[in-house]
Scaffold this active site. Structure first.
Site, mmCIF file in Angstrom:
data_model
loop_
_atom_site.group_PDB
_atom_site.id
_atom_site.type_symbol
_atom_site.label_atom_id
_atom_site.label_comp_id
_atom_site.label_asym_id
_atom_site.label_seq_id
_atom_site.Cartn_x
_atom_site.Cartn_y
_atom_site.Cartn_z
ATOM 1 N N THR A 8 0.814 -1.219 0.000
ATOM 2 C CA THR A 8 0.000 0.000 0.000
ATOM 3 C C THR A 8 0.845 1.265 0.000
ATOM 4 O O THR A 8 0.354 2.344 -0.346
ATOM 5 C CB THR A 8 -0.922 0.034 1.232
ATOM 6 O OG1 THR A 8 -0.129 0.039 2.425
ATOM 7 C CG2 THR A 8 -1.863 -1.156 1.235
ATOM 8 N N CYS A 12 1.914 2.991 9.495
ATOM 9 C CA CYS A 12 0.854 3.152 10.494
ATOM 10 C C CYS A 12 1.394 3.051 11.913
ATOM 11 O O CYS A 12 2.500 2.553 12.143
ATOM 12 C CB CYS A 12 -0.219 2.067 10.329
ATOM 13 S SG CYS A 12 -0.975 1.953 8.702
ATOM 14 N N CYS A 16 -3.267 1.024 14.788
ATOM 15 C CA CYS A 16 -4.160 1.383 13.689
ATOM 16 C C CYS A 16 -5.258 0.333 13.524
ATOM 17 O O CYS A 16 -5.013 -0.880 13.612
ATOM 18 C CB CYS A 16 -3.376 1.524 12.389
ATOM 19 S SG CYS A 16 -4.390 2.067 10.991
ATOM 20 N N ARG A 19 -7.130 -2.937 8.371
ATOM 21 C CA ARG A 19 -7.016 -4.388 8.234
ATOM 22 C C ARG A 19 -5.549 -4.800 8.293
ATOM 23 O O ARG A 19 -4.676 -4.168 7.698
ATOM 24 C CB ARG A 19 -7.621 -4.824 6.896
ATOM 25 C CG ARG A 19 -7.580 -6.320 6.656
ATOM 26 C CD ARG A 19 -8.222 -6.651 5.323
ATOM 27 N NE ARG A 19 -8.171 -8.069 5.046
ATOM 28 C CZ ARG A 19 -8.640 -8.628 3.943
ATOM 29 N NH1 ARG A 19 -9.212 -7.857 3.016
ATOM 30 N NH2 ARG A 19 -8.565 -9.935 3.762
ATOM 31 N N ARG A 41 4.285 6.807 3.020
ATOM 32 C CA ARG A 41 3.520 7.977 3.423
ATOM 33 C C ARG A 41 2.641 7.621 4.627
ATOM 34 O O ARG A 41 2.292 6.451 4.812
ATOM 35 C CB ARG A 41 2.638 8.466 2.272
ATOM 36 C CG ARG A 41 1.580 7.480 1.818
ATOM 37 C CD ARG A 41 0.790 8.002 0.619
ATOM 38 N NE ARG A 41 -0.308 7.113 0.260
ATOM 39 C CZ ARG A 41 -0.176 6.028 -0.489
ATOM 40 N NH1 ARG A 41 1.029 5.700 -0.971
ATOM 41 N NH2 ARG A 41 -1.227 5.275 -0.759
ATOM 42 N N CYS A 43 -0.405 6.939 7.111
ATOM 43 C CA CYS A 43 -1.772 6.424 6.973
ATOM 44 C C CYS A 43 -2.761 7.547 7.266
ATOM 45 O O CYS A 43 -2.596 8.307 8.228
ATOM 46 C CB CYS A 43 -1.979 5.266 7.953
ATOM 47 S SG CYS A 43 -3.679 4.679 8.093
ATOM 48 N N CYS A 46 -4.943 6.394 10.898
ATOM 49 C CA CYS A 46 -4.375 6.560 12.242
ATOM 50 C C CYS A 46 -3.463 7.775 12.350
ATOM 51 O O CYS A 46 -3.062 8.156 13.448
ATOM 52 C CB CYS A 46 -3.624 5.303 12.675
ATOM 53 S SG CYS A 46 -2.131 4.938 11.697
#
Length: 337
Positions: A8, A12, A16, A19, A41, A43, A46
């Site tokens: 992705t 995080c 967080c 999923r 980058r 999230c 969170c």
């Protein structure tokens, strides 16, 4: 520390709610700078690049802006803003906004708007008195599209008809009686709908003055002549002496939508058990509204019948009680098997 997800491209907090990714796609980083230097980058859920608590503060500020929008619409006599419009202004999806609004305020946007209008009606009726303005003016000025919609729920909103409320209870007959019980003086008051007040104290005259202050325009009369009232008085005294017996008193419960939810939760606490303010807040679906729950408990006018004495602090210690902490302690002791 933080974790990043290769598939992705985000990193995080470990807490967080997103999923959980597959382990082979995860890397760990000691700081946010390390994660960003590695090309990830933050999230957007969170927000690991923000200070702890910043997200909650931002959400509270966003919901406060939505509340102001609802209140401004009521002030100007305009219809309630659509939830979709409020969500768009907050930069959220409809479902996310609806959920966040209820978490922060303890009410849905619709229920909040209704309560704002109801509060405006109460204020307008109280300030116009019997000399100027009309009940209809107050209803429409508060933002209701028709007086029929308000009258359909006026008893639950005001505890009486709008005209009676406007006169400070004028025209309303409240029967009351003052007696002695094992916890001192007890005042019981009732309308035709049921028992509307149960006060405990040391000074019988002070209890009567409290009732007079709440209904300055009502006709207060002794309840001795009414057989049903005498039975209710006896039932209240018996309930104070032994709270384990329960009661089947008809109650004329008056309060805001939020207070009604809190009081309903209090009545669900089993005899001999206690609950914390936080637990009550969670029960009614408003986990952050702990102070509002405490305020609703303090506003309870039906001692023992609505058992606010069963609410304690998180550490189990006794908190303030409108009719005295000593009475609260004794009531809890009497409920203990």
């Amino acid at each position: 520390f933080y974790y990043s997800v290769r598939t992705t491209g985000v990193y995080c907090r470990t807490s967080c709610a997103a999923r959980r990714p597959r382990r082979e796609n995860v890397a760990f980083h000691a700081t946010t700078a390390d994660a960003e230097q590695a090309g990830f980058r933050p999230c957007r859920r969170c927000r690991p690049d923000e200070a702890p608590g910043a997200a909650a503060e931002r959400r509270a500020a966003t919901m406060a802006a939505a509340c102001r929008a609802i209140e401004d619409a009521a002030d100007q006599g305009e219809p309630q803003p659509a939830v979709d419009d409020l969500a768009a202004a907050a930069g959220m999806t409809r479902s996310h906004f609806h959920r966040s609004f209820k978490v922060v305020t303890g009410l849905t946007p619709k229920a909040y708007a209704t309560e704002v209008r109801n509060r405006r009606v109460r204020q307008a009726l109280a300030t116009t008195g019997g000399a100027t303005g009309t009940v209809t003016d107050a209803i429409y000025d508060a933002g209701f599209n028709s007086n029929g919609r308000f009258y359909a729920t006026s008893s639950a909103t005001l505890g009486m008809t709008p005209t009676t409320y406007r006169a400070g209870g004028g025209g309303l007959t409240i029967r009351f009686g003052v007696g002695e019980c094992s916890l001192g003086s007890v005042l019981v008051a009732a309308t035709d709908a049921g028992v509307c007040a149960i006060f405990l104290g040391d000074d019988a005259d002070a209890l009567v003055h409290d009732l007079e202050d709440r209904f300055p325009g009502a006709t207060l009369t002794g309840g001795e002549a009414a057989a049903a009232f005498e039975q209710w008085m006896s039932a209240v005294v018996a309930l104070v002496d032994d709270p384990r017996t329960g009661h089947d008193l008809p109650l004329d419960v008056r309060g805001t939508a939020f207070q009604q939810r809190v009081w309903q939760a209090l009545r669900a606490i089993p005899v001999g058990s206690t609950a914390t303010y936080s637990e009550i807040a969670a029960t009614i679906g408003a986990p952050t509204a702990v102070r509002a729950v405490a305020a609703a408990c303090a506003a309870n006018k039906l001692a023992v019948a609505i058992p606010c004495h069963r609410v304690v602090r998180t550490d189990g210690s006794l908190s303030g009680y409108r009719w005295g902490v000593d009475r609260k302690r004794l009531l809890l002791e009497r409920e203990t098997p």
